[in-house]
Design an enzyme around this catalytic site. Structure first.
Site, PDB file in Angstrom:
ATOM      1  N   LYS A  57       0.843  -1.208   0.000  1.00 31.59           N
ATOM      2  CA  LYS A  57       0.000   0.000   0.000  1.00 31.59           C
ATOM      3  C   LYS A  57       0.874   1.253   0.000  1.00 31.59           C
ATOM      4  O   LYS A  57       0.525   2.248  -0.622  1.00 31.59           O
ATOM      5  CB  LYS A  57      -0.962   0.032   1.203  1.00 31.59           C
ATOM      6  CG  LYS A  57      -1.967  -1.104   1.287  1.00 31.59           C
ATOM      7  CD  LYS A  57      -2.806  -1.334   0.081  1.00 31.59           C
ATOM      8  CE  LYS A  57      -2.524  -2.511  -0.787  1.00 31.59           C
ATOM      9  NZ  LYS A  57      -2.236  -3.827  -0.422  1.00 31.59           N
ATOM     10  N   ALA A 192      -3.027 -12.548 -12.686  1.00 26.57           N
ATOM     11  CA  ALA A 192      -3.733 -11.265 -12.541  1.00 26.57           C
ATOM     12  C   ALA A 192      -4.635 -11.301 -11.323  1.00 26.57           C
ATOM     13  O   ALA A 192      -5.816 -10.956 -11.376  1.00 26.57           O
ATOM     14  CB  ALA A 192      -4.528 -10.954 -13.804  1.00 26.57           C
ATOM     15  N   VAL A 281       1.051 -16.368  -8.440  1.00 26.14           N
ATOM     16  CA  VAL A 281      -0.005 -17.331  -8.784  1.00 26.14           C
ATOM     17  C   VAL A 281      -0.677 -17.912  -7.540  1.00 26.14           C
ATOM     18  O   VAL A 281      -1.229 -19.004  -7.576  1.00 26.14           O
ATOM     19  CB  VAL A 281       0.557 -18.474  -9.654  1.00 26.14           C
ATOM     20  CG1 VAL A 281       1.028 -17.934 -10.995  1.00 26.14           C
ATOM     21  CG2 VAL A 281       1.685 -19.214  -8.947  1.00 26.14           C
ATOM     22  N   ARG A 283      -0.896 -18.290  -2.968  1.00 25.01           N
ATOM     23  CA  ARG A 283      -0.079 -18.610  -1.809  1.00 25.01           C
ATOM     24  C   ARG A 283      -0.505 -19.977  -1.287  1.00 25.01           C
ATOM     25  O   ARG A 283      -1.611 -20.425  -1.538  1.00 25.01           O
ATOM     26  CB  ARG A 283      -0.263 -17.535  -0.718  1.00 25.01           C
ATOM     27  CG  ARG A 283       0.178 -16.149  -1.197  1.00 25.01           C
ATOM     28  CD  ARG A 283      -0.049 -15.086  -0.138  1.00 25.01           C
ATOM     29  NE  ARG A 283       0.743 -15.321   1.055  1.00 25.01           N
ATOM     30  CZ  ARG A 283       2.011 -14.934   1.220  1.00 25.01           C
ATOM     31  NH1 ARG A 283       2.625 -14.269   0.259  1.00 25.01           N
ATOM     32  NH2 ARG A 283       2.654 -15.175   2.334  1.00 25.01           N
ATOM     33  N   HIS A 457     -24.167  14.420   1.174  1.00 24.05           N
ATOM     34  CA  HIS A 457     -23.963  14.865  -0.202  1.00 24.05           C
ATOM     35  C   HIS A 457     -22.960  16.002  -0.206  1.00 24.05           C
ATOM     36  O   HIS A 457     -23.067  16.902   0.625  1.00 24.05           O
ATOM     37  CB  HIS A 457     -25.287  15.348  -0.800  1.00 24.05           C
ATOM     38  CG  HIS A 457     -25.120  15.922  -2.172  1.00 24.05           C
ATOM     39  ND1 HIS A 457     -24.908  15.125  -3.273  1.00 24.05           N
ATOM     40  CD2 HIS A 457     -25.103  17.206  -2.618  1.00 24.05           C
ATOM     41  CE1 HIS A 457     -24.786  15.898  -4.341  1.00 24.05           C
ATOM     42  NE2 HIS A 457     -24.889  17.169  -3.964  1.00 24.05           N
TER      43      HIS A 457
HETATM   44  P1  NAI Z   1      -4.486 -15.159  -6.522  1.00 15.88           P
HETATM   45  O1  NAI Z   1      -4.881 -16.554  -6.279  1.00 15.88           O
HETATM   46  O2  NAI Z   1      -5.352 -14.060  -6.061  1.00 15.88           O
HETATM   47  O3  NAI Z   1      -4.240 -14.933  -8.093  1.00 15.88           O
HETATM   48  C1  NAI Z   1      -3.356 -15.751  -8.825  1.00 15.88           C
HETATM   49  C2  NAI Z   1      -3.726 -15.722 -10.287  1.00 15.88           C
HETATM   50  O4  NAI Z   1      -2.725 -16.430 -11.007  1.00 15.88           O
HETATM   51  C3  NAI Z   1      -5.047 -16.406 -10.587  1.00 15.88           C
HETATM   52  O5  NAI Z   1      -5.874 -15.524 -11.308  1.00 15.88           O
HETATM   53  C4  NAI Z   1      -4.630 -17.622 -11.421  1.00 15.88           C
HETATM   54  O6  NAI Z   1      -5.577 -17.955 -12.416  1.00 15.88           O
HETATM   55  C5  NAI Z   1      -3.321 -17.151 -12.053  1.00 15.88           C
HETATM   56  N1  NAI Z   1      -2.413 -18.233 -12.468  1.00 15.88           N
HETATM   57  C6  NAI Z   1      -2.072 -19.340 -11.758  1.00 15.88           C
HETATM   58  N2  NAI Z   1      -1.183 -20.089 -12.461  1.00 15.88           N
HETATM   59  C7  NAI Z   1      -0.941 -19.435 -13.636  1.00 15.88           C
HETATM   60  C8  NAI Z   1      -0.105 -19.709 -14.782  1.00 15.88           C
HETATM   61  N3  NAI Z   1       0.670 -20.790 -14.838  1.00 15.88           N
HETATM   62  N4  NAI Z   1      -0.123 -18.823 -15.811  1.00 15.88           N
HETATM   63  C9  NAI Z   1      -0.919 -17.717 -15.748  1.00 15.88           C
HETATM   64  N5  NAI Z   1      -1.719 -17.421 -14.695  1.00 15.88           N
HETATM   65  C10 NAI Z   1      -1.726 -18.259 -13.640  1.00 15.88           C
HETATM   66  O7  NAI Z   1      -3.013 -15.052  -5.909  1.00 15.88           O
HETATM   67  P2  NAI Z   1      -2.062 -13.815  -5.560  1.00 15.88           P
HETATM   68  O8  NAI Z   1      -2.409 -12.609  -6.348  1.00 15.88           O
HETATM   69  O9  NAI Z   1      -0.688 -14.366  -5.669  1.00 15.88           O
HETATM   70  O10 NAI Z   1      -2.399 -13.527  -4.048  1.00 15.88           O
HETATM   71  C11 NAI Z   1      -2.168 -14.538  -3.066  1.00 15.88           C
HETATM   72  C12 NAI Z   1      -3.131 -14.418  -1.924  1.00 15.88           C
HETATM   73  O11 NAI Z   1      -2.876 -13.249  -1.196  1.00 15.88           O
HETATM   74  C13 NAI Z   1      -4.568 -14.351  -2.382  1.00 15.88           C
HETATM   75  O12 NAI Z   1      -5.339 -15.158  -1.549  1.00 15.88           O
HETATM   76  C14 NAI Z   1      -4.945 -12.916  -2.233  1.00 15.88           C
HETATM   77  O13 NAI Z   1      -6.303 -12.750  -1.916  1.00 15.88           O
HETATM   78  C15 NAI Z   1      -4.038 -12.461  -1.096  1.00 15.88           C
HETATM   79  N6  NAI Z   1      -3.717 -11.072  -1.290  1.00 15.88           N
HETATM   80  C16 NAI Z   1      -4.636 -10.150  -0.983  1.00 15.88           C
HETATM   81  C17 NAI Z   1      -4.400  -8.822  -1.216  1.00 15.88           C
HETATM   82  C18 NAI Z   1      -5.460  -7.861  -0.901  1.00 15.88           C
HETATM   83  O14 NAI Z   1      -6.343  -8.168  -0.092  1.00 15.88           O
HETATM   84  N7  NAI Z   1      -5.460  -6.700  -1.520  1.00 15.88           N
HETATM   85  C19 NAI Z   1      -3.143  -8.341  -1.797  1.00 15.88           C
HETATM   86  C20 NAI Z   1      -2.259  -9.415  -2.124  1.00 15.88           C
HETATM   87  C21 NAI Z   1      -2.546 -10.719  -1.862  1.00 15.88           C
END
Ligand code: NAI
Length: 478
Positions: A57, A192, A281, A283, A457
């Site tokens: 952030k 993404a 991808v 966690r 508002h």
């Molecule tokens: P994520 O599970 O949210 O997204 C990973 C993406 O990678 C998915 O859309 C998936 O389809 C794609 N993917 C997987 N293998 C792939 C491949 N071989 N080629 C292309 N695309 C592929 O995981 P992310 O972004 O790493 O986050 C991890 C965890 O941490 C999540 O549970 C997320 O909610 C949490 N997190 C939350 C945040 C927030 O609340 N703002 C910020 C960062 C993380």
């Protein structure tokens, strides 16, 4: 960090000092439980404070200001001279925030009489945990702690693709991508999701050429389809090259350059060259060296610690509980916090509860995506009949004056009872707006409850009110 004698007895031992564990320890202290908190890292706060939510952030804020100064002020009639980036200073601001917050937790532990042990906690069986020393104490025999209850809150670690191991320099996880010492010329991001889009946005705003490869047909898998489309369009407009339905098949590092191979949506093979490759991808639960076997706990097929949620997050071992990223459910700091508090309150004889149907989920891109409850698609898949109301940022006076006209709010209600099932927002400050929706849902509210609540508002929150009014086709400004 505090030290103690070799063997000590506690009411509760918490393993892991991320937002799940440290918050549980504070609540336990408040409720008079004699509490120990074990943390392997030198700093408290876990992934969230050290290499996750907070530093990201800080970088998002700095990079947003930088890009607004460069490109966003013309329409306000403000011209700026040359704008320069001091990445070292930007990073040290980020680190300063992390240090301040993690040191703050040390103070909170003292205030709540929680004893902190540094080391990697290992279950030894019923009510016993070993804490081997670290650093200068590494050679000393492990300390042994005893407690009536043990709470596992060890969190998660970035997933490594089997064919793309992290090397810490070229092929990296979010931890390294939060601390690059120069702006990469070309950054490729795999995934993404929240990590990929947030860090992709940071480096794109700071000047990197960013390509995000995502195997699914939409970015941010949890989001409503229309909401995701708005975000995708916006990110592309900001210069991010977002390639959906694109699966990464491999990568090689040759002469300081990474060659990423992929298969696109037509099944055709392609290759991209870049200077850094961020693998984002997902966690995986972190349980290494925790001694689960000794405690009689087996992991499920996804590597999570199975718990009985309704029985207060009990594992299969009596007196051992688990919460947060290490168990089922979304891997979110605030979900872990609620669960930790619920476990501790139950231990203290109170009615600790978590409403897993109302856990907001936010991606801090620009525009932000925020969501709580069921999407329209998910509600229909459950056989529910839904009524949907939408309202667009461009029709809201405050959004117009802020120059933040991109986005919409979507309210999903039960068609018969009008009960709120979900709220989905893409737009500026969506992360703050979603709290109102979560509150309404927590109280079992209806779309009409939101619609009849007087909103100040001009505010962005009126967008939510009007979307709720639109459920009954009576939005005023559309
Ligand atoms: P994520 O599970 O949210 O997204 C990973 C993406 O990678 C998915 O859309 C998936 O389809 C794609 N993917 C997987 N293998 C792939 C491949 N071989 N080629 C292309 N695309 C592929 O995981 P992310 O972004 O790493 O986050 C991890 C965890 O941490 C999540 O549970 C997320 O909610 C949490 N997190 C939350 C945040 C927030 O609340 N703002 C910020 C960062 C993380």
């Amino acid at each position: 960090m505090g030290t103690t004698n070799d063997s000590q007895a506690f009411d509760l031992i918490v393993i892991g000092a991320g937002p799940g564990g440290y918050v549980a320890a504070i609540r336990a202290g408040q409720l008079g439980l004699k509490t120990a908190l074990i943390e392997a890292n030198e700093r408290l706060g876990g992934t969230c404070l050290n290499v996750g939510c907070i530093p990201s952030k800080a970088l998002l804020e700095s990079s947003e200001r930088y890009s607004a100064l460069k490109d966003g002020l013309d329409e306000h009639g403000i011209s700026v001279g040359s704008v320069a980036l001091d990445l070292e200073r930007l990073m040290s601001r980020k680190q300063g925030i992390v240090t301040e917050l993690t040191s703050g937790i040390v103070g909170l532990m003292k205030k709540n009489k929680v004893t902190v042990f540094q080391g990697r906690g290992e279950l030894l069986g019923a009510g016993r945990v070993a804490v081997p020393g670290v650093g200068d104490a590494a050679e000393e025999p492990a300390r042994e702690l005893r407690a009536t209850s043990i709470l596992i809150a060890t969190g998660s670690a970035p997933v490594e693709l089997p064919f793309l191991p992290f090397d810490g320099e070229f092929i990296v996880s979010s931890t390294e991508a939060l601390a690059f010492d120069e702006v990469p010329k070309r950054l490729v991001v795999i995934g993404a999701g929240a990590v990929g889009l947030e860090l992709g946005s940071v480096w794109s705003r700071l000047g990197a050429e960013v390509t995000v490869l995502e195997m699914l047909p939409q970015a941010v898998a949890f989001a409503d389809k229309q909401i995701a489309k708005v975000l995708e369009r916006s990110l592309k407009g900001q210069g991010l090259n977002l390639m959906l339905q694109t699966k990464v098949t491999g990568a090689t590092v040759r002469e300081n350059e990474i060659h990423v191979s992929y298969e696109d949506k037509r099944g055709e093979a392609g290759e991209l060259a870049c200077d850094k490759l961020l693998v984002a991808v997902g966690r995986r639960p972190y349980t290494a060296g925790l001694g689960l076997e000794a405690a009689g706990i087996s992991l499920d097929e996804a590597g999570r610690v199975p718990v009985k949620v309704k029985e207060g997050f009990q594992t299969s071992a009596p007196g051992v509980y688990a919460i947060g990223d290490v168990i089922e459910g979304p891997m979110l700091a605030h979900k872990a916090e609620e669960e930790g508090i619920a476990v501790v309150e139950r231990l203290a004889g109170l009615a600790g509860l978590v409403n897993h149907a109302v856990i907001p989920n936010v991606v801090y891109t620009h525009p932000e995506v925020a969501s709580v409850g069921l999407t329209e698609e998910a509600a229909k898949a459950q056989g529910l009949e839904v009524a949907v109301g939408k309202f667009y940022f461009k029709a809201n006076g405050r959004a117009k004056s802020m120059g933040e006209t991109e986005g919409l709010a979507k309210v999903v209600a039960d068609a018969t009872s009008d009960r709120l099932l979900g709220v989905h927002i893409v737009g500026a400050r969506a992360s703050e707006m979603i709290a109102e929706a979560a509150m309404a849902m927590e109280f079992g509210g209806s779309a009409e409850d939101l619609a009849r609540t007087c909103h100040a508002h001009p505010t962005l929150s009126e967008i939510l009110k009007e979307a709720a009014m639109a459920v009954d086709n009576r939005a005023i400004h559309s």
